[in-house]
Design a protein around this motif. Structure first.
Motif, PDB file in Angstrom:
ATOM      1  N   SER A  58       0.731  -1.128   0.118  1.00 15.61           N
ATOM      2  CA  SER A  58       0.143   0.214   0.154  1.00 15.61           C
ATOM      3  C   SER A  58       0.905   1.093   0.044  1.00 15.61           C
ATOM      4  N   VAL A  59       0.263   2.543  -0.540  1.00 20.69           N
ATOM      5  CA  VAL A  59       1.224   3.676  -0.593  1.00 20.69           C
ATOM      6  C   VAL A  59       0.162   4.732   0.343  1.00 20.69           C
ATOM      7  N   GLY A  60       0.857   5.247   1.231  1.00 20.36           N
ATOM      8  CA  GLY A  60      -0.080   6.067   2.036  1.00 20.36           C
ATOM      9  C   GLY A  60       0.882   7.317   2.810  1.00 20.36           C
TER      10      GLY A  60
ATOM     11  N   GLY B  31       0.150  14.232   1.122  1.00 24.17           N
ATOM     12  CA  GLY B  31       0.805  13.511   2.079  1.00 24.17           C
ATOM     13  C   GLY B  31       1.212  11.997   1.734  1.00 24.17           C
ATOM     14  N   VAL B  32       0.972  11.789   0.647  1.00 28.25           N
ATOM     15  CA  VAL B  32       1.561  10.253   0.094  1.00 28.25           C
ATOM     16  C   VAL B  32       2.821  10.224   0.113  1.00 28.25           C
ATOM     17  N   ASP B  33       3.622   9.445   1.002  1.00 26.41           N
ATOM     18  CA  ASP B  33       5.176   9.587   0.936  1.00 26.41           C
ATOM     19  C   ASP B  33       5.649   8.513   1.332  1.00 26.41           C
ATOM     20  N   GLU B  34       5.005   7.209   1.513  1.00 28.45           N
ATOM     21  CA  GLU B  34       5.417   5.840   2.131  1.00 28.45           C
ATOM     22  C   GLU B  34       5.023   4.537   1.515  1.00 28.45           C
ATOM     23  N   LEU B  35       5.884   3.786   1.080  1.00 26.72           N
ATOM     24  CA  LEU B  35       5.585   2.357   0.672  1.00 26.72           C
ATOM     25  C   LEU B  35       5.646   1.352   1.981  1.00 26.72           C
ATOM     26  N   ASN B  36       4.388   0.837   1.952  1.00 30.40           N
ATOM     27  CA  ASN B  36       4.472  -0.327   2.999  1.00 30.40           C
ATOM     28  C   ASN B  36       4.157  -1.608   2.454  1.00 30.40           C
TER      29      ASN B  36
ATOM     30  N   LYS C 177      -6.904   4.906   4.526  1.00 34.48           N
ATOM     31  CA  LYS C 177      -7.151   5.710   3.304  1.00 34.48           C
ATOM     32  C   LYS C 177      -5.948   5.259   2.267  1.00 34.48           C
ATOM     33  N   ASP C 178      -5.085   4.294   2.628  1.00 32.11           N
ATOM     34  CA  ASP C 178      -3.922   4.094   1.892  1.00 32.11           C
ATOM     35  C   ASP C 178      -4.327   3.618   0.529  1.00 32.11           C
ATOM     36  N   ILE C 179      -3.415   3.910  -0.462  1.00 34.65           N
ATOM     37  CA  ILE C 179      -3.788   3.453  -1.756  1.00 34.65           C
ATOM     38  C   ILE C 179      -3.148   2.065  -2.082  1.00 34.65           C
ATOM     39  N   ARG C 180      -3.885   1.195  -2.651  1.00 29.57           N
ATOM     40  CA  ARG C 180      -3.490  -0.184  -3.100  1.00 29.57           C
ATOM     41  C   ARG C 180      -3.450  -0.269  -4.501  1.00 29.57           C
ATOM     42  N   PRO C 181      -2.507  -1.051  -4.959  1.00 25.77           N
ATOM     43  CA  PRO C 181      -2.201  -1.042  -6.286  1.00 25.77           C
ATOM     44  C   PRO C 181      -2.967  -2.263  -7.186  1.00 25.77           C
TER      45      PRO C 181
END
Length: 245
Positions: A137-139, A190-195, A148-152
């Motif tokens: 996820s990216v968030g 605010g999206v700045d991290e890959l989880n 609210k994280d974005i999933r690919p």
């Protein structure tokens, strides 16, 4: 008179002897002379030496030509297996990787700044199995709510073995393209991290690893590919992603 009888008797005896032998003195079908005790070859009916069948000398065995036996692999050269390059895929399919046996890192591809390479290295002593792709996820690294994280998007139509095998000492690669369309729209604030969780099927969210995206990263409709043995194959897999993770 008596003298004539004396001469006729030997002649009669000769006739009897010839009748018993069945041949005359000039009959060529008669028996060949017996070989002499001194080793002189016996002569055949035509006067030439008689021949006997050739025999194999006593004690000598005959054998087919030897063929070289196949060379067996040594203990230092384990066989190569498909998939993640492990030496025992069947073991990996039934033994998920333990998080403590894995190391992970994320790098930016020099060929495409929107792509991140996720490397999962198996430092354990045996092969193990990963899910088809990592849970990603990216968030916002500062958000308390990660809902609210974005999933690919990920590839669909998966089947076959229930895990991706990765051999001991080998690395599995997955690629996420953060901005495959290369558009100019602004990234969500605010999206700045890959989880990343290496195995989303077996590992809890507590095993999530966080990696900063770096300044200027753009995230729009990201696509994630399957685990592959090479970065090039992982990039190709990401291009086929068409379903939500």
């Amino acid at each position: 008179m008596s003298a004539r009888r004396t001469l006729l008797v030997p002649a009669a005896l000769v006739g009897v002897l010839l009748a018993v032998s069945g041949c005359g003195p000039d009959d060529p079908s008669g028996p060949a002379p017996v070989q002499a005790a001194t080793g002189t070859p016996a002569t055949g009916p035509t006067g030439g030496p008689a021949t006997a069948p050739t025999a194999t000398p006593t004690g000598v065995a005959t054998a087919a030509p030897k063929t070289a036996a196949p060379t067996a692999p040594t203990a230092d050269t384990p066989p190569t297996a498909p998939g993640g390059g492990g030496s025992d895929d069947s073991y990996a399919y039934t033994h998920p990787c333990d998080a403590k046996d894995l190391t992970m890192r994320v790098t930016t591809r020099s060929e495409a700044s929107s792509q991140r390479v996720i490397e999962v290295h198996n430092q354990g002593a045996r092969s193990c199995g990963l899910s088809y792709f990592p849970l990603v996820s990216v968030g916002d690294s500062h958000a308390a709510d990660r809902g609210k994280d974005i999933r690919p998007l990920v590839p669909g139509g998966l089947g076959g073995p229930p895990a991706y095998p990765v051999g001991a000492g080998r690395t599995a690669f997955a690629v996420i393209d953060l901005d495959p369309g290369g558009g100019s729209a602004a990234t969500a604030a605010g999206v700045d991290e890959l989880n990343v969780v290496a195995d989303g099927d077996h590992m809890p969210t507590a095993e999530t690893r966080n990696f900063p995206l770096g300044p200027g990263a753009k995230v729009r409709a990201p696509r994630l590919g399957l685990y592959r043995a090479t970065v090039a194959d992982a990039v190709a897999s990401a291009a086929t992603a068409d379903q939500r993770q």
